[in-house]
Scaffold this motif. Sequence first.
Motif, PDB file in Angstrom:
ATOM      1  N   SER A 564       0.831  -1.209   0.000  1.00  0.00           N
ATOM      2  CA  SER A 564       0.000   0.000   0.000  1.00  0.00           C
ATOM      3  C   SER A 564       0.868   1.261   0.000  1.00  0.00           C
ATOM      4  N   PHE A 565       0.355   2.277  -0.676  1.00  0.00           N
ATOM      5  CA  PHE A 565       1.063   3.546  -0.832  1.00  0.00           C
ATOM      6  C   PHE A 565       0.838   4.384   0.426  1.00  0.00           C
ATOM      7  N   ASN A 566       1.720   4.213   1.412  1.00  0.00           N
ATOM      8  CA  ASN A 566       1.696   4.975   2.666  1.00  0.00           C
ATOM      9  C   ASN A 566       2.931   4.607   3.457  1.00  0.00           C
ATOM     10  N   VAL A 567       3.176   5.340   4.523  1.00  0.00           N
ATOM     11  CA  VAL A 567       4.190   4.942   5.493  1.00  0.00           C
ATOM     12  C   VAL A 567       3.460   4.387   6.712  1.00  0.00           C
ATOM     13  N   ARG A 568       4.209   3.781   7.599  1.00  0.00           N
ATOM     14  CA  ARG A 568       3.601   3.157   8.768  1.00  0.00           C
ATOM     15  C   ARG A 568       2.816   4.184   9.578  1.00  0.00           C
ATOM     16  N   GLY A 569       1.576   3.843   9.919  1.00  0.00           N
ATOM     17  CA  GLY A 569       0.730   4.714  10.722  1.00  0.00           C
ATOM     18  C   GLY A 569      -0.104   5.680   9.905  1.00  0.00           C
ATOM     19  N   GLU A 570       0.164   5.757   8.599  1.00  0.00           N
ATOM     20  CA  GLU A 570      -0.563   6.679   7.720  1.00  0.00           C
ATOM     21  C   GLU A 570      -1.626   5.909   6.944  1.00  0.00           C
ATOM     22  N   PRO A 571      -2.817   6.474   6.755  1.00  0.00           N
ATOM     23  CA  PRO A 571      -3.776   5.846   5.844  1.00  0.00           C
ATOM     24  C   PRO A 571      -3.207   5.833   4.418  1.00  0.00           C
ATOM     25  N   MET A 572      -3.729   4.949   3.589  1.00  0.00           N
ATOM     26  CA  MET A 572      -3.316   4.930   2.189  1.00  0.00           C
ATOM     27  C   MET A 572      -3.513   6.309   1.555  1.00  0.00           C
ATOM     28  N   VAL A 573      -2.609   6.713   0.676  1.00  0.00           N
ATOM     29  CA  VAL A 573      -2.744   8.021   0.034  1.00  0.00           C
ATOM     30  C   VAL A 573      -4.028   8.052  -0.797  1.00  0.00           C
ATOM     31  N   LEU A 574      -4.618   9.223  -0.899  1.00  0.00           N
ATOM     32  CA  LEU A 574      -5.857   9.384  -1.653  1.00  0.00           C
ATOM     33  C   LEU A 574      -5.675  10.340  -2.825  1.00  0.00           C
ATOM     34  N   THR A 575      -5.105  11.514  -2.557  1.00  0.00           N
ATOM     35  CA  THR A 575      -5.009  12.571  -3.556  1.00  0.00           C
ATOM     36  C   THR A 575      -3.596  12.638  -4.134  1.00  0.00           C
ATOM     37  N   PRO A 576      -3.416  13.331  -5.269  1.00  0.00           N
ATOM     38  CA  PRO A 576      -2.050  13.545  -5.776  1.00  0.00           C
ATOM     39  C   PRO A 576      -1.158  14.266  -4.767  1.00  0.00           C
ATOM     40  N   ASP A 577      -1.726  15.175  -3.990  1.00  0.00           N
ATOM     41  CA  ASP A 577      -0.975  15.838  -2.913  1.00  0.00           C
ATOM     42  C   ASP A 577      -0.418  14.816  -1.918  1.00  0.00           C
ATOM     43  N   ASP A 578      -1.302  13.902  -1.463  1.00  0.00           N
ATOM     44  CA  ASP A 578      -0.873  12.846  -0.533  1.00  0.00           C
ATOM     45  C   ASP A 578       0.237  12.008  -1.154  1.00  0.00           C
ATOM     46  N   GLY A 579       0.048  11.663  -2.432  1.00  0.00           N
ATOM     47  CA  GLY A 579       0.998  10.797  -3.117  1.00  0.00           C
ATOM     48  C   GLY A 579       2.369  11.434  -3.232  1.00  0.00           C
ATOM     49  N   TYR A 580       2.403  12.705  -3.637  1.00  0.00           N
ATOM     50  CA  TYR A 580       3.693  13.381  -3.808  1.00  0.00           C
ATOM     51  C   TYR A 580       4.392  13.545  -2.457  1.00  0.00           C
ATOM     52  N   ARG A 581       3.618  13.901  -1.423  1.00  0.00           N
ATOM     53  CA  ARG A 581       4.202  14.095  -0.093  1.00  0.00           C
ATOM     54  C   ARG A 581       4.804  12.787   0.436  1.00  0.00           C
ATOM     55  N   CYS A 582       4.063  11.682   0.292  1.00  0.00           N
ATOM     56  CA  CYS A 582       4.560  10.386   0.771  1.00  0.00           C
ATOM     57  C   CYS A 582       5.822   9.984   0.000  1.00  0.00           C
ATOM     58  N   PHE A 583       5.816  10.203  -1.301  1.00  0.00           N
ATOM     59  CA  PHE A 583       6.978   9.928  -2.163  1.00  0.00           C
ATOM     60  C   PHE A 583       8.208  10.680  -1.649  1.00  0.00           C
ATOM     61  N   MET A 584       8.022  11.949  -1.301  1.00  0.00           N
ATOM     62  CA  MET A 584       9.149  12.770  -0.880  1.00  0.00           C
ATOM     63  C   MET A 584       9.628  12.443   0.543  1.00  0.00           C
ATOM     64  N   ARG A 585       8.755  11.856   1.345  1.00  0.00           N
ATOM     65  CA  ARG A 585       9.118  11.540   2.733  1.00  0.00           C
ATOM     66  C   ARG A 585       9.862  10.207   2.852  1.00  0.00           C
ATOM     67  N   THR A 586       9.909   9.446   1.789  1.00  0.00           N
ATOM     68  CA  THR A 586      10.497   8.110   1.838  1.00  0.00           C
ATOM     69  C   THR A 586      11.673   8.024   0.869  1.00  0.00           C
ATOM     70  N   GLU A 587      12.292   6.848   0.848  1.00  0.00           N
ATOM     71  CA  GLU A 587      13.391   6.612  -0.089  1.00  0.00           C
ATOM     72  C   GLU A 587      12.905   5.946  -1.376  1.00  0.00           C
ATOM     73  N   MET A 588      11.624   6.170  -1.711  1.00  0.00           N
ATOM     74  CA  MET A 588      11.109   5.745  -3.010  1.00  0.00           C
ATOM     75  C   MET A 588      11.929   6.396  -4.115  1.00  0.00           C
ATOM     76  N   ASP A 589      12.179   5.661  -5.192  1.00  0.00           N
ATOM     77  CA  ASP A 589      13.024   6.193  -6.273  1.00  0.00           C
ATOM     78  C   ASP A 589      12.236   6.981  -7.314  1.00  0.00           C
ATOM     79  N   TYR A 590      11.041   6.515  -7.632  1.00  0.00           N
ATOM     80  CA  TYR A 590      10.226   7.151  -8.670  1.00  0.00           C
ATOM     81  C   TYR A 590       8.765   7.184  -8.232  1.00  0.00           C
ATOM     82  N   LEU A 591       8.050   8.128  -8.806  1.00  0.00           N
ATOM     83  CA  LEU A 591       6.608   8.223  -8.592  1.00  0.00           C
ATOM     84  C   LEU A 591       5.928   8.364  -9.951  1.00  0.00           C
TER      85      LEU A 591
END
Length: 619
Positions: A564-591
């Motif tokens: 699931s697209f989230n970090v521990r303790g976070e609900p799954m991302v819903l909006t593009p805002d949520d998605g971009y923020r989660c991407f930037m908070r982690t060591e994900m390589d691409y979005l």
Amino acid sequence: MSEIILGISAYYHDSAAALVVDGEIIAAAHEERFTRKKHDADFPFHAATYVMREAGVSYEDLTAVAFYDKPYLKFERLLETYHAFVPKGLRSFLSAMPVWIKEKLFMKKMLKEELSQLGKGEVPILFPEHHLSHAASAFYPSPYEEAAILTVDGVGEWATTTISHGKGNEIKMLRELNFPHSLGLLYSAFTYYTGFKVNSGEYKLMGLAPYGNPEAEETKIFREKIFSTLIDVREDGSLLLNMDYFQFATGLKMAHDKKWEALFGVPRRKEESELDQTYMNMALAIQQVTEEIVLKLAQTAKRLTGARYLVLAGGVALNCVANGKLLAQQIFEDIWIQPAAGDAGGALGAALAARYLWKKQKRTVVQGKDAMQGAYLGPAFDNRAIYHVARKNQAPYHYFEDFDELTQKVAGILAEGKVVGWFQGRAEFGPRALGNRSILGDPRNPEMQKKMNLKIKYREGFRPFAPSVLEEDVPKYFDLDRKSPYMLLVMPVAEQRLKALPANYASLDLYKRLYCLRSDIPSITHVDFSARIQSVNKETNPRYWQLINAFKQLTGYGIVVNTSFNVRGEPMVLTPDDGYRCFMRTEMDYLVMGNYLFSKEEQPVLKNDSNWQTEFELD
């Protein structure tokens, strides 16, 4: 004139809303996805607003609102329980009563006030029972004209387990097990005792169980003590709990710690502390007990109904290991599990119960096809919304006019061992990411599980990951001869894919076992050689299928790691805002969002961002 029914679940955990128009499920969503509060229990204002907007209707257009349980019955259960256990439970009684007397006892009035925020108009409010809502959510969207229905959870009003018979548009309840005797609460008590959070950590307990040693004397002793001291299980699957050992009926915690320590010879594990083999063996013991009880209940359902098929809902139906064992037993020709089997799904069940049991409408079943639309029932966001997020964050991106070209590019990125956030189409309804709000990796990469757990999800390293596999390729990878679209079946990895293990494998510590190479798809092969499978259908989710197929053309493997697209303790991302923020908070390589590809190396620092580790409480 259309029949429009809004279903609501709220005030316990996992609040949600669902909208059914003339029998079609138009939309359904969890409140937590909007508020960013995991398991949000508040009235689902945002979810209800969304589902009505998706249908293009206003509140005054509604035929009815259906709430997922009967509050007065729940209040009756609380009063009778406190009375039965007097003088125990005084503290719990004193903390619960003010809330009930001030608010929940006047639930209809409170609901009307909350609903008035959605619009004006006098709309009937219906209150189907909790387990009827679960049963309706399992039967009515299923691909069966007739089925046995099994609902198992912690507790509704009084019921903790029910067996029903669904036929056409009718549901007839045949058996009911009542509080405090509950398989769901028994499993939650072990969730608590092994140091995980109740109502969110049960899946961790299930994931920990395969690290237990089934041959160990300790595992056998734990299992024997559960059966001899904690529960009395009957042949039909009904059970009695020994309430001397439990505190959930009258106290503020699940189990009587001192009595459990005396019984099992091990103290309750502290949250976030190191896991040792004893707690793994305990997890395996309760998982085995749960599977045995579920099988007995299924056999009883078969005997009572004579039905060829079984449908399941309630929190225990999310125990996909038990579901896999149940399928393998072939008690029924096939089983179907509501993908939102927990309380969120009660919102959908309540709406469907209103249509078929209150309005007595005819039900139409499409042979071999359920009505859940892949569980893609939440909000979607177009490329324009994604572009706005990119502009707002001054985020460099690559836009692909040709989606084929994008999937080939992403397939190559995955094959290089990179981790990709994948955000497409409508959000999923239910607790599982099914390819629209997912984080993806290469299942062939032996380091992928470690990388995704520790650097992307920031969660416990023992946690397994699920595969998404092309529906037509399922038998190539797994011992499964049918589809599993909702990631609710755990089945063995195909024998020809397994690798030889060291002779001392069972005695190795947790992480040495975890990082042994077990198959040619190691990052989704759990320590017991199983996997929680999602089959991906070309029609149901064409974009996700296309990506996995592109990965297959490149590597020969029609399968990817999906979490699931989230970090521990976070609900799954819903909006593009949520998605971009989660991407930037982690060591994900691409979005990837829509047709946009974002590379982490090219992104500026995220401005005005809070620390997610303080923003989200660990689950």
